[in-house]
Design an enzyme around this catalytic site. Structure first.
Site, PDB file in Angstrom:
ATOM      1  CE  LYS A 142     -13.320  -2.379   3.681  1.00 15.06           C
ATOM      2  NZ  LYS A 142     -12.597  -2.417   2.386  1.00 15.06           N
ATOM      3  CG  ASP A 143     -13.655  -1.301   9.100  1.00 13.74           C
ATOM      4  OD1 ASP A 143     -12.813  -1.987   8.489  1.00 13.74           O
ATOM      5  OD2 ASP A 143     -13.878  -0.101   8.846  1.00 13.74           O
ATOM      6  CB  SER A 188      -6.319  -5.444   2.275  1.00 12.76           C
ATOM      7  OG  SER A 188      -6.983  -6.668   2.059  1.00 12.76           O
ATOM      8  CE  LYS A 192       2.370  -9.922   1.630  1.00 11.88           C
ATOM      9  NZ  LYS A 192       3.071  -9.898   2.930  1.00 11.88           N
ATOM     10  NE  ARG A 209      -3.456   1.518   8.588  1.00 11.58           N
ATOM     11  CZ  ARG A 209      -3.356   1.699   9.910  1.00 11.58           C
ATOM     12  NH1 ARG A 209      -2.279   1.280  10.550  1.00 11.58           N
ATOM     13  NH2 ARG A 209      -4.331   2.271  10.593  1.00 11.58           N
ATOM     14  CB  VAL A 212      -9.956   7.238  -0.271  1.00 14.72           C
ATOM     15  CG1 VAL A 212      -9.942   7.323  -1.799  1.00 14.72           C
ATOM     16  CG2 VAL A 212     -10.725   6.005   0.184  1.00 14.72           C
ATOM     17  CB  THR A 214      -3.610   9.488   2.631  1.00 16.30           C
ATOM     18  OG1 THR A 214      -4.084  10.559   3.458  1.00 16.30           O
ATOM     19  CG2 THR A 214      -2.144   9.233   2.941  1.00 16.30           C
ATOM     20  CB  CYS A 302      -5.799  -8.114  11.714  1.00 17.69           C
ATOM     21  SG  CYS A 302      -7.122  -6.991  12.182  1.00 17.69           S
TER      22      CYS A 302
END
Length: 371
Positions: A142-143, A188, A192, A209, A212, A214, A302
């Site tokens: 997905k990146d 994301s 949202k 940001r 996981v 964090t 993005c």
């Protein structure tokens, strides 16, 4: 760990004159100032010999990856599959994992949408691949932008993990259970827009940001009341117990290629291409190709909330669902397709679905998102 035995470098049995010692130096030198110089020469040559011997024990394959715990888990999954499939790669030290910091990792104080562009989490890894610093690159699909850098190919997707998102909160069992005005943290725009579409009374913190661990900590500390994460990532980290609730794809359509790992190599490196092609899971590769064709047609960035999901249903057909929305969730356009589970048909389905949503939303809608 393999042990390296130091061996003295070869020296002639005699110098210009006189007897020699057991290590090959004239006896006179051992009792004179030249002894120190000779010892230094010997140590230097031994060091060179050690360096040369060490250099022959290089890795057969270098894996490039980001340094987050999830990225490393994916790199180790790739390494383990390579070791299990190819005996020469199963030897200790045959595979090296190289950590590369990307633009997306370096800049943590801005929302991803504000950074703009594509390849925020892949650009530096692609450059290392093209420069020969690594042999293969492991990405979260997905990146990966819809285009690949010239000189690279991506012939392999590992078996896809669960594509669903999960809801995580210390104060509610689901999004519907959050009190009015609660703050949900997510970086994301796809999440949202779908959150606000169904629950307009909630608020979304966009600059949520971090890895996981964090983000889970921020929820525990009350920085936000909830967050959404990919179930696939939690499973790969063996942290799925942190999920409060698993969200169905009917409520939260996943990101294009969510849960899929892609492995790239240089286009002229047939050896690496053969290695990674042996790991390819064709059902996943075709589903990802369908979704990426949809994304490419929409020319998503993005700043564009886009979701897409293709899967094989029980009769063997491909079912595809796609969505594009405004970031505030006030406008959502959806479509679906069903057809044969073949590459040609699935890519056509993805493109056709994208064209339909382009027509539904209109040029002004997309222009406003790109500004």
């Amino acid at each position: 760990m393999e042990r390296i035995t130091l061996k003295p470098p070869p020296f002639p049995a005699k110098m210009s004159s006189g007897y020699v010692s057991a290590v090959g130096f004239p006896m006179s030198c051992l009792k004179s100032p030249c002894a120190n110089q000779s010892r230094r020469i010997m140590v230097t040559r031994a060091a060179i010999a050690l360096e040369q011997e060490t250099q022959t024990k290089v890795s057969l394959l270098r894996i490039g990856t980001r340094g987050s715990p999830l990225a490393l888990a994916q790199a180790h999954e790739t390494r383990d599959k390579l070791m299990a499939t190819h005996t020469e790669l199963a030897e200790e030290g045959a595979i090296e994992i190289v950590i590369i910091k990307t633009t997306g990792d370096k800049i943590q104080n801005q929302p991803l949408a504000d950074l703009g562009g594509k390849g925020l989490f892949t650009k530096e890894i692609d450059e290392a691949l093209l420069n020969g610093e690594i042999d293969i690159a492991v990405h979260s699909m997905k990146d990966v932008p819809t285009y690949l850098p010239a000189g690279t190919i991506l012939p392999c997707n590992l078996p896809r993990e669960d594509v669903r998102d999960v809801f995580i909160s210390s104060s509610a069992a689901s999004l519907a259970g959050l009190p009015i005005g609660s703050i949900v943290g997510t970086a994301s725009l796809r999440r949202k827009s779908q959150i606000l579409y169904r629950y307009p009374s909630l608020k979304v913190e966009e600059n949520f940001r971090g890895n996981v661990q964090t983000r889970l900590r921020k929820v525990r500390e009350g920085v936000v009341q909830a967050t959404l994460l990919a179930l696939a990532g939690l499973k790969r980290l063996e942290m799925e117990d942190n999920a409060t609730n698993i969200i169905s794809v009917d409520e939260m359509l996943p990101a294009v290629a969510q849960g899929a790992i892609g492995i790239a190599c240089r286009s002229n490196d047939s050896k690496m291409a053969d290695y990674i092609a042996s790991l390819n899971h064709e059902e996943t590769r075709l589903a990802v190709a369908c979704e990426r064709a949809f994304l490419e047609t929409l020319d998503g960035s993005c700043k564009t909330p886009i979701a897409g999901y293709a899967y094989r249903e029980k009769e063997g057909y491909c079912v595809f669902r796609g969505l594009v929305a405004s970031p505030d969730g006030t406008q959502v356009f959806e479509t679906s397709r069903k057809g044969p589970y073949t590459q040609e048909d699935m890519i056509l389905m993805g493109k056709d679905a994208g064209k339909e949503l382009l027509s539904q939303a209109g040029a002004d809608f997309f222009d406003s998102l790109r500004r």
